[in-house]
Write an enzyme that holds these catalytic residues in place. Structure first.
Site, mmCIF file in Angstrom:
data_model
loop_
_atom_site.group_PDB
_atom_site.id
_atom_site.type_symbol
_atom_site.label_atom_id
_atom_site.label_comp_id
_atom_site.label_asym_id
_atom_site.label_seq_id
_atom_site.Cartn_x
_atom_site.Cartn_y
_atom_site.Cartn_z
ATOM 1 N N VAL A 297 0.808 -1.222 0.000
ATOM 2 C CA VAL A 297 0.000 0.000 0.000
ATOM 3 C C VAL A 297 0.844 1.277 0.000
ATOM 4 O O VAL A 297 0.293 2.375 0.090
ATOM 5 C CB VAL A 297 -0.973 0.022 1.196
ATOM 6 N N TYR A 298 2.155 1.169 -0.109
ATOM 7 C CA TYR A 298 2.973 2.373 -0.146
ATOM 8 C C TYR A 298 2.896 3.018 -1.529
ATOM 9 O O TYR A 298 3.056 2.346 -2.554
ATOM 10 C CB TYR A 298 4.433 2.056 0.174
ATOM 11 N N GLY A 299 2.683 4.327 -1.530
ATOM 12 C CA GLY A 299 2.628 5.081 -2.773
ATOM 13 C C GLY A 299 1.215 5.436 -3.177
ATOM 14 O O GLY A 299 0.232 4.890 -2.669
#
Length: 343
Positions: free
Chosen positions: A58-60
């Site tokens: 879920v990064y970005g």
């Protein structure tokens, strides 16, 4: 760079892990670290001996951007030189509006997310796969069996657990032992010099079970770098800091990192840094690396190569027993009461 064994695993990692939470992340109108900057930072981390890279599905913005940046960068390198970690739990926005099975630690969501993570990273396996949070709605037996299958299939080497309570970590370890399943070998709690006592029970479990600890926010969101100044002696949440820093961007900064305890610890860290001709960030990171009862590998983020160089300088420091204990003691008032963290 010095390398250390990751808990009781057979894998050796750099004493610092490079975190990629900011890769592709939009904060208002700002992209904190774009693709070119991300690749420059990854180049610099590798050139300085960092072989351990941390990301999450879920990064970005949108989700998956951080993993994609890393995967593109890895095309120019030998995958086997790196230890890659990612995570699963939160809703993933890559399919539009999340459906009822697009979050948590049920078998369906874990299976879907590991495939997407591997594809974006351009690899057949992860060295380390964390559950990003505890899931009250999923049976821990189902979760651990699913993760166990990923290890047996060669898609994951080791399992990790991010933020959770000590009893939850203990329950997961007990479940693995009773069911004959792979167990967590690494944890990733919020842990820094001004916050340790609030995770003491959790760290005690890790020390007893020889589980490595890779703390996120080891510099308290930048607070322990010394770039913030207290603005009101009667209000620990009143501060002045540089424009564009995390304290300027995120409203949660004050609640998470500013406290009487934090300011007292920072003052001691700054004094020790002056004695050692080092920076406060280097002293704060070294304090974590030198934890006596467990393997501690801080996850450092950086927006510039200069910041990364400063963080890497922690590897060359050494704290005396007195200096280490001065930081511990700074958490307590003269009457022996511990300063509060959240007020």
């Amino acid at each position: 760079m010095e390398y250390t064994r990751l808990g009781n695993t057979g894998t050796r990692v750099s004493q610092l892990c490079f975190g990629t939470w900011r890769f592709g992340r939009e904060a208002g109108d700002i992209v904190e670290t774009d693709r070119q900057e991300a690749h420059e930072l990854l180049d610099a981390a590798w050139e300085r001996g960092i072989n351990f890279i941390d990301t999450a599905n879920v990064y970005g913005t949108p989700n998956g951007t951080s993993e994609a940046y890393i995967g593109e960068w890895l095309e120019e390198y030998d995958r086997e030189d790196f230890v890659l970690a990612s995570k699963v739990y939160f809703p993933f926005d890559g399919r539009g509006e999340p459906g009822p099975n697009d979050h948590g630690l049920g078998r369906k969501h874990i299976r879907a997310q590991i495939e997407g993570t591997l594809e974006r990273l351009g690899t057949d396996y992860l060295d380390l796969y964390y559950i990003h949070r505890w899931d009250d709605e999923s049976d821990i037996v189902e979760t651990m069996r699913t993760l166990n299958d990923l290890v047996r299939e060669g898609k994951v080497h080791y399992l990790g657990a991010s933020t959770m309570a000590a009893w939850q970590l203990t329950k997961a370890l007990w479940t693995s032992d009773v069911e004959g399943l792979e167990r967590f070998d690494v944890t990733q709690p919020l842990f820094h010099a001004g916050y340790r006592d609030d995770v003491k029970d959790y760290l005690d479990v890790c020390a007893d079970q020889d589980i490595a600890v890779c703390p996120y926010s080891p510099l308290a969101g930048g607070f322990l770098t010394g770039k913030y100044e207290r603005a009101d002696p009667d209000d620990p949440k009143a501060f002045e800091g540089p424009e564009g820093a995390r304290g300027d961007i995120y409203d949660s900064f004050q609640d998470y990192y500013l406290s009487e305890r934090g300011w007292h610890v920072l003052a001691e860290i700054e004094a020790i840094a002056e004695d050692l001709d080092a920076t406060p960030a280097q002293v704060a990171l070294r304090w974590l690396i030198e934890q006596p009862d467990l393997t501690c590998v801080p996850i450092v983020g950086a927006r510039t190569v200069d910041q990364l160089d400063e963080n890497v300088g922690a590897v060359d420091l050494s704290l005396s027993d007195d200096q280490f204990n001065r930081i511990v003691s700074a958490r307590y008032a003269d009457d022996g009461e511990r300063w509060g963290h959240r007020q």
